[in-house]
Design an enzyme around this catalytic site. Structure first.
Site, mmCIF file in Angstrom:
data_model
loop_
_atom_site.group_PDB
_atom_site.id
_atom_site.type_symbol
_atom_site.label_atom_id
_atom_site.label_comp_id
_atom_site.label_asym_id
_atom_site.label_seq_id
_atom_site.Cartn_x
_atom_site.Cartn_y
_atom_site.Cartn_z
ATOM 1 N N ASN A 23 -11.072 7.742 9.746
ATOM 2 C CA ASN A 23 -9.531 7.143 8.856
ATOM 3 C C ASN A 23 -8.264 8.393 8.750
ATOM 4 O OD1 ASN A 23 -7.485 5.740 9.939
ATOM 5 N ND2 ASN A 23 -7.668 4.144 8.384
ATOM 6 N N LYS A 34 -9.551 -0.956 5.769
ATOM 7 C CA LYS A 34 -9.120 -1.118 5.216
ATOM 8 C C LYS A 34 -8.287 -2.631 6.108
ATOM 9 C CE LYS A 34 -5.543 2.146 5.427
ATOM 10 N NZ LYS A 34 -3.922 2.609 5.022
ATOM 11 N N PHE A 80 -11.668 5.476 -3.645
ATOM 12 C CA PHE A 80 -11.064 4.961 -2.169
ATOM 13 C C PHE A 80 -11.539 4.539 -0.917
ATOM 14 C CE2 PHE A 80 -7.965 8.344 -4.742
ATOM 15 C CZ PHE A 80 -7.045 7.362 -5.597
ATOM 16 N N TYR A 125 -11.449 -8.544 4.781
ATOM 17 C CA TYR A 125 -11.595 -7.547 3.705
ATOM 18 C C TYR A 125 -11.414 -7.839 2.255
ATOM 19 C CZ TYR A 125 -8.298 -4.394 1.755
ATOM 20 O OH TYR A 125 -6.755 -3.786 1.027
ATOM 21 N N ARG A 133 7.658 -9.069 -0.747
ATOM 22 C CA ARG A 133 6.377 -7.621 -1.087
ATOM 23 C C ARG A 133 7.079 -7.230 -2.379
ATOM 24 N NH1 ARG A 133 4.178 -10.779 1.640
ATOM 25 N NH2 ARG A 133 2.503 -10.807 3.132
ATOM 26 N N SER A 152 -6.470 -4.425 -4.921
ATOM 27 C CA SER A 152 -5.295 -4.786 -4.402
ATOM 28 C C SER A 152 -5.017 -6.377 -4.776
ATOM 29 C CB SER A 152 -5.925 -4.454 -2.920
ATOM 30 O OG SER A 152 -4.752 -5.759 -2.083
ATOM 31 N N ASN A 206 1.082 -1.692 9.484
ATOM 32 C CA ASN A 206 1.908 -2.437 8.786
ATOM 33 C C ASN A 206 2.847 -2.320 8.567
ATOM 34 O OD1 ASN A 206 -1.190 -0.909 6.721
ATOM 35 N ND2 ASN A 206 -0.099 -2.903 6.033
ATOM 36 N N ARG A 247 3.489 -14.575 11.156
ATOM 37 C CA ARG A 247 1.774 -13.831 11.042
ATOM 38 C C ARG A 247 0.625 -14.192 10.753
ATOM 39 N NH1 ARG A 247 0.628 -7.282 9.462
ATOM 40 N NH2 ARG A 247 1.571 -8.548 7.631
ATOM 41 N N LYS A 256 -12.745 -6.411 -1.913
ATOM 42 C CA LYS A 256 -12.060 -6.010 -2.930
ATOM 43 C C LYS A 256 -12.319 -7.205 -4.601
ATOM 44 C CE LYS A 256 -10.123 -2.600 -1.123
ATOM 45 N NZ LYS A 256 -10.943 -1.652 -1.377
ATOM 46 N N ILE A 261 -3.315 6.751 0.503
ATOM 47 C CA ILE A 261 -3.450 6.701 -1.026
ATOM 48 C C ILE A 261 -4.422 8.080 -1.701
ATOM 49 C CG2 ILE A 261 -3.226 5.491 -3.362
ATOM 50 C CD1 ILE A 261 -3.323 3.201 -1.341
ATOM 51 N N GLY A 313 -7.158 10.156 3.190
ATOM 52 C CA GLY A 313 -6.855 9.161 3.207
ATOM 53 C C GLY A 313 -5.588 8.659 2.199
HETATM 54 N N1 UFG Z 1 5.176 -6.975 8.714
HETATM 55 C C1 UFG Z 1 6.215 -7.094 9.823
HETATM 56 N N2 UFG Z 1 6.313 -6.899 11.035
HETATM 57 C C2 UFG Z 1 5.332 -6.256 10.863
HETATM 58 C C3 UFG Z 1 4.637 -5.308 10.618
HETATM 59 C C4 UFG Z 1 4.955 -6.290 8.812
HETATM 60 O O1 UFG Z 1 7.766 -8.866 9.316
HETATM 61 O O2 UFG Z 1 5.271 -5.472 11.914
HETATM 62 C C5 UFG Z 1 6.394 -7.849 7.479
HETATM 63 C C6 UFG Z 1 4.686 -8.752 7.215
HETATM 64 O O3 UFG Z 1 5.282 -10.115 7.872
HETATM 65 C C7 UFG Z 1 4.867 -9.336 5.099
HETATM 66 C C8 UFG Z 1 5.792 -7.378 4.958
HETATM 67 O O4 UFG Z 1 5.674 -6.762 6.329
HETATM 68 O O5 UFG Z 1 5.753 -9.546 5.346
HETATM 69 C C9 UFG Z 1 4.185 -6.703 4.898
HETATM 70 O O6 UFG Z 1 3.466 -6.446 5.776
HETATM 71 P P1 UFG Z 1 1.777 -5.847 5.243
HETATM 72 O O7 UFG Z 1 1.339 -5.122 6.330
HETATM 73 O O8 UFG Z 1 2.843 -3.777 5.353
HETATM 74 O O9 UFG Z 1 1.697 -5.970 4.488
HETATM 75 P P2 UFG Z 1 0.576 -6.824 3.698
HETATM 76 O O10 UFG Z 1 1.570 -7.582 2.398
HETATM 77 O O11 UFG Z 1 0.318 -7.523 5.003
HETATM 78 O O12 UFG Z 1 -0.700 -6.630 4.176
HETATM 79 C C10 UFG Z 1 -0.918 -4.496 2.511
HETATM 80 C C11 UFG Z 1 -1.854 -4.603 2.882
HETATM 81 C C12 UFG Z 1 -3.229 -5.097 3.020
HETATM 82 C C13 UFG Z 1 -3.558 -5.840 2.203
HETATM 83 C C14 UFG Z 1 -2.210 -6.406 1.395
HETATM 84 C C15 UFG Z 1 -2.382 -7.543 -0.431
HETATM 85 O O13 UFG Z 1 -1.836 -3.796 3.977
HETATM 86 O O14 UFG Z 1 -4.087 -4.322 2.558
HETATM 87 O O15 UFG Z 1 -0.888 -6.288 0.943
HETATM 88 O O16 UFG Z 1 -1.670 -8.378 -0.111
HETATM 89 F F1 UFG Z 1 -4.421 -6.418 1.735
#
Ligand code: UFG
Length: 337
Positions: free
Chosen positions: A34, A84, A80, A149, A231, A124, A199, A295, A153, A11, A9
């Protein structure tokens, strides 16, 4: 030999590379649900070393135990293997509990039987939810999980803590990842989402490549400098190195208690718009985007205080955001070529 579950995967594969580079023998166990088998060859190409591979679903107790019979030199585990996708977990909670918790229990039962007492777990920052005080330290209380999910964790951390309490010979470290991004600098391995990426970074690179028309940015009226979410984006190779350090810490009995947990991030928060701009600056490629509705379930802002990992593990994120985004872009282009 280090058993690395989920080693093909995202990571996992980067961690296997760093383990091999550090001189460890590695066995990858993955059910390929995956990920792709070809990743094994790519890891071997990067490191010029051999890695053992077994296609096994850890939900199968017999097969899980059989791994330890076949590879008696296993002396530590990096776990891992897990599902997810946050959204999917809301729709299929039982599948998530079965995959993520069922397989962990099988693995821990096998570890107990074969006396493998060194266990590193991928946790996480999701366990913190939306914290009131930022940045989050390891003392920040965990909160009620926002998704099945996230709950897996949290439960997995509790299982490790309870196991370490009951069995004083068992040692484990949970690494609480913030947002892992980027790819190996060779461009040979990276994140490979199936279908439409959920993501941010894969969506950005696919949009830059022209596979997607535009990136949807989820909300711009959050309480942040530009209104988009914050983030802590951590380079995946830097993150991988934290696992090698953790494995060595356990093997050398340098752990301070039988169950430890660490924040693994950069200590710096970036907004979604800052990420898009940093990507454009480092690659020279424009990313079309539009602002859309928030979202559901998104956390407004989170970033790590990494002092404890810096001091205790002697680990620190080294790669800057722009360099990391450039590596993600290199991977996307290489993969599509
Ligand atoms: N985002 C967008 N557009 C997209 C995708 C993401 O604007 O198409 C924004 C999200 O709203 C967020 C940021 O980009 O503000 C990061 O989003 P991700 O989906 O990349 O990551 P998340 O922080 O939502 O989630 C990640 C991991 C999860 C974990 C989480 C822990 O993917 O597995 O961090 O907080 F649970």
């Amino acid at each position: 030999m280090i058993l690395t579950t989920g080693g093909t995967g995202y990571i996992g594969s980067h961690t296997v590379v760093e383990l091999l580079n550090a001189g460890f023998e590695v066995l990858i166990v993955d059910d390929l649900s995956n990920s792709e088998k070809e990743v094994v060859q790519r890891i071997e190409k990067i490191t010029n070393k051999k890695v053992a591979f077994e296609e096994i679903d850890l939900k199968n107790k017999e097969k899980t135990f059989a791994i330890f019979e076949k590879y008696p030199t296993i002396n530590a585990i990096v776990h891992f293997a897990a599902s997810k996708a946050v959204g999917e977990s809301v729709e299929k909670p039982l599948m998530y509990y079965e995959n993520n918790i069922g397989s962990l229990i099988n693995l821990l039962q096998a570890s107990a039987k074969y006396e493998i007492n060194n266990f590193v777990f991928s946790s996480s920052c999701t366990v913190y939810g939306q914290p009131n005080v930022l940045p989050v330290t390891e003392n920040t209380p965990r909160c009620e999980a926002e998704s099945p999910y996230g709950n897996t964790k949290k439960i997995a951390e509790d299982i490790l803590k309870d196991t370490a309490f009951a069995d004083k010979t068992f040692k484990s470290i949970a690494l609480r990842y913030f947002n892992p991004i980027g790819a190996h600098p060779t461009g040979l391995i990276g994140e490979l989402p199936r279908g439409v990426p959920a993501n941010l970074i894969p969506f950005v690179t696919q949009t830059a490549f022209g596979l997607r028309k535009e990136l949807s940015i989820f909300g711009n009226d959050y309480n942040t400098p530009d209104g988009t979410c914050i983030r802590d984006y951590i380079n995946v190779v830097d993150l991988a190195k934290a696992h090698v350090i953790s494995i060595k810490r356990l093997l050398e009995n340098k752990n301070k208690s039988n169950y430890e947990f660490f924040n693994i991030g950069t200590g710096k928060g970036s907004t979604v718009l800052e990420v898009v701009k940093a990507f454009e600056k480092s690659t020279g490629v424009k990313v079309n985007y539009k602002i859309v509705a928030k979202r559901p379930g998104d956390i407004e802002k989170i970033w790590a205080d990494t002092t404890y990992a810096n001091i205790e593990l002697g680990w620190k994120a080294e790669t800057g955001l722009e360099e990391t985004l450039a590596s993600a872009w290199k991977w996307e282009k290489n993969y599509r070529a």
